[in-house]
Design an enzyme around this catalytic site. Structure first.
Site, mmCIF file in Angstrom:
data_model
loop_
_atom_site.group_PDB
_atom_site.id
_atom_site.type_symbol
_atom_site.label_atom_id
_atom_site.label_comp_id
_atom_site.label_asym_id
_atom_site.label_seq_id
_atom_site.Cartn_x
_atom_site.Cartn_y
_atom_site.Cartn_z
ATOM 1 N N ALA A 148 -6.995 -25.606 59.202
ATOM 2 C CA ALA A 148 -7.803 -26.702 58.669
ATOM 3 C C ALA A 148 -6.963 -27.753 57.956
ATOM 4 O O ALA A 148 -7.432 -28.875 57.732
ATOM 5 C CB ALA A 148 -8.835 -26.131 57.698
ATOM 6 N N LYS A 149 -5.724 -27.407 57.585
ATOM 7 C CA LYS A 149 -4.819 -28.339 56.895
ATOM 8 C C LYS A 149 -5.514 -29.026 55.723
ATOM 9 O O LYS A 149 -5.441 -30.237 55.563
ATOM 10 C CB LYS A 149 -4.278 -29.394 57.882
ATOM 11 C CG LYS A 149 -3.799 -28.841 59.229
ATOM 12 C CD LYS A 149 -2.364 -28.450 59.215
ATOM 13 C CE LYS A 149 -1.710 -28.251 60.567
ATOM 14 N NZ LYS A 149 -2.366 -27.466 61.580
ATOM 15 N N ARG A 150 -6.189 -28.231 54.886
ATOM 16 C CA ARG A 150 -6.908 -28.789 53.763
ATOM 17 C C ARG A 150 -5.989 -29.009 52.562
ATOM 18 O O ARG A 150 -4.810 -28.637 52.586
ATOM 19 C CB ARG A 150 -8.076 -27.874 53.367
ATOM 20 C CG ARG A 150 -9.135 -27.715 54.450
ATOM 21 C CD ARG A 150 -9.788 -29.038 54.813
ATOM 22 N NE ARG A 150 -11.016 -28.831 55.563
ATOM 23 C CZ ARG A 150 -11.162 -28.968 56.877
ATOM 24 N NH1 ARG A 150 -10.152 -29.316 57.632
ATOM 25 N NH2 ARG A 150 -12.342 -28.771 57.453
#
Lengths: 274, 274
Positions: free
Chosen positions: A95-97
């Site tokens: 998700a590369k949050r």
């Protein structure tokens, strides 16, 4: 899942393969369009066909979000299916949050409480308080972007400070003040094979999630040569080369064959450490 | 929306306020729990109460994702409501996305085609090809993280290279090779007021999205002093101080009063340029 449990799974299955579920509605076989939920039907078939050859799955949230609530529903069902039927799988929400503390808390809640993933990928740009809320969940993992496999990784990740330290090295060093190698892994792109030696200087014991083998052009042999440690320390991801190996009604068995091929190569490399 | 259209809205409404829709189920007034969709009911009331005082709304995706499909559905309806009833509002999806090219394409599709937001916040760590897919939509905007308002911004964003250039300065310079000031804005935290002078050296004409006024402690006066340019060039966000001004049945009128208060102060500052 603990690090030891992950390593046991790797030894038992003779594999450190992660299958990326980058499921694109336009790329799944047309006969699935008749299903009530074509994305879920595709994922279920891929998982059943590949689970014996891999230790992890990595659904990429972007592909599900692009379909709106329908897509998110397919994502929820996919993770639930893997958790129930293959509880030994390490499930990575790609998700590369990363955001300010109270917001990262919400993302952590979404990933770990709602979706019940085992790990989430996080971007480091906003620093400690954007990452630490994800570290409050026992047996859950943060996989922090360090050196990615895309061309743009050169824009900022390789920039050196006055002492010659690159940004990704700073990320590796600094983040070890926030969590242990039982909580933190790093994303390291396989297209930068020789950089693994450098990574291992800064993070000898951490697991590394390695995308970029296959479609993105990285070599598994090189990754193993420079990146493997005594507990394996690698989860190598392959998405497109496995899940889109064939677009006919035999897509699942084609995926199975491709996954087995990678697993067989991995078993060979694992002999060095087990 | 074009930059000129945004500036016209700012002049007409005498405001450069962005209202952050960080809608937390636990913080909304209890009487809304009886509604079919409490989150949407809250947002709708807040939007109706504040639209005349602001030029932008910024729903934060984390808060909606944490509720699963239900939350995403509330987000879709909220954006649709703003677009239909208040078409002059600039809608920012605060998502801090960014991934390899084919994945960023999916996030862009989600933000601009599915949700129909006007802009999305993007994290720069992965470089050009992680950002450029968002720049392919006419009249849509990328708002790139430059210098954020949280404590962790010091971990990497302020690191200097051998020539004394800080990482956030490099992000400002490099990203201007990817898109124009008609496509790109930057996130600059208000808690670092004096840094705005430095930001304006590198990005004199860009709009800046400024979080951190209010709950996060920044001063509007200082932001304007160092950050305003001849087309205003500022969107100042306030979330909690407005939307949670009151937790009773009068929450919407309390939000309206708070928004008006900020707008009145902004009108004063705008006299300098219009």
């Amino acid at each position: 899942m603990t690090k030891q449990e992950l390593f046991e799974n790797i030894k038992r299955k003779q594999s450190f393969l992660c299958v990326g579920l980058d499921t694109d509605f336009k790329k799944i076989p047309e006969h699935l369009y008749e299903e009530e939920d074509p994305i879920y039907a595709f994922n279920k078939a891929i998982v059943d066909a590949t689970a014996r050859y891999c230790v992890a799955y990595k659904p990429n949230t972007a592909f599900y979000e692009s379909l709106g609530t329908k897509g998110l529903w397919a994502l929820e069902k996919t993770i639930e299916y893997i958790r129930t039927k293959y509880p030994d799988q390490f499930i990575i929400l790609d998700a590369k949050r990363g955001d300010i503390g109270n917001t990262s808390e919400m993302y952590a809640k979404s990933a770990f409480e709602h979706l019940k993933a085992t790990a989430i990928t996080v971007a480091p740009y906003m620093g400690e308080d954007s990452v630490s809320p994800f570290l409050n969940y026992p047996k859950k993992w943060v996989i922090l972007l360090a050196l990615t496999s895309n061309k743009g990784s050169q824009d900022f990740q390789l920039v050196e400070d006055a002492n010659g330290e690159k940004l990704f090295e700073k990320v590796l060093k600094k983040s070890q003040e926030w969590g242990t190698d039982e909580q933190l892994m790093y994303v390291v792109g396989a297209t930068q094979g020789s950089m693994f030696a450098d990574i291992r200087k800064h993070a000898p014991n951490h697991f590394l999630l390695v995308p970029g083998v296959g479609a993105q052009g990285g070599s598994l042999e090189e990754v193993v040569k420079y990146g493997m440690n005594k507990e394996c320390g690698l989860l190598v991801n392959s998405s497109r080369a496995i899940i889109y190996a064939d677009s006919s009604e035999s897509f699942a068995s084609a995926a199975s064959i491709e996954a087995k091929k990678v697993q067989t190569e991995m078993a060979k490399y694992l002999q060095a450490i087990i």
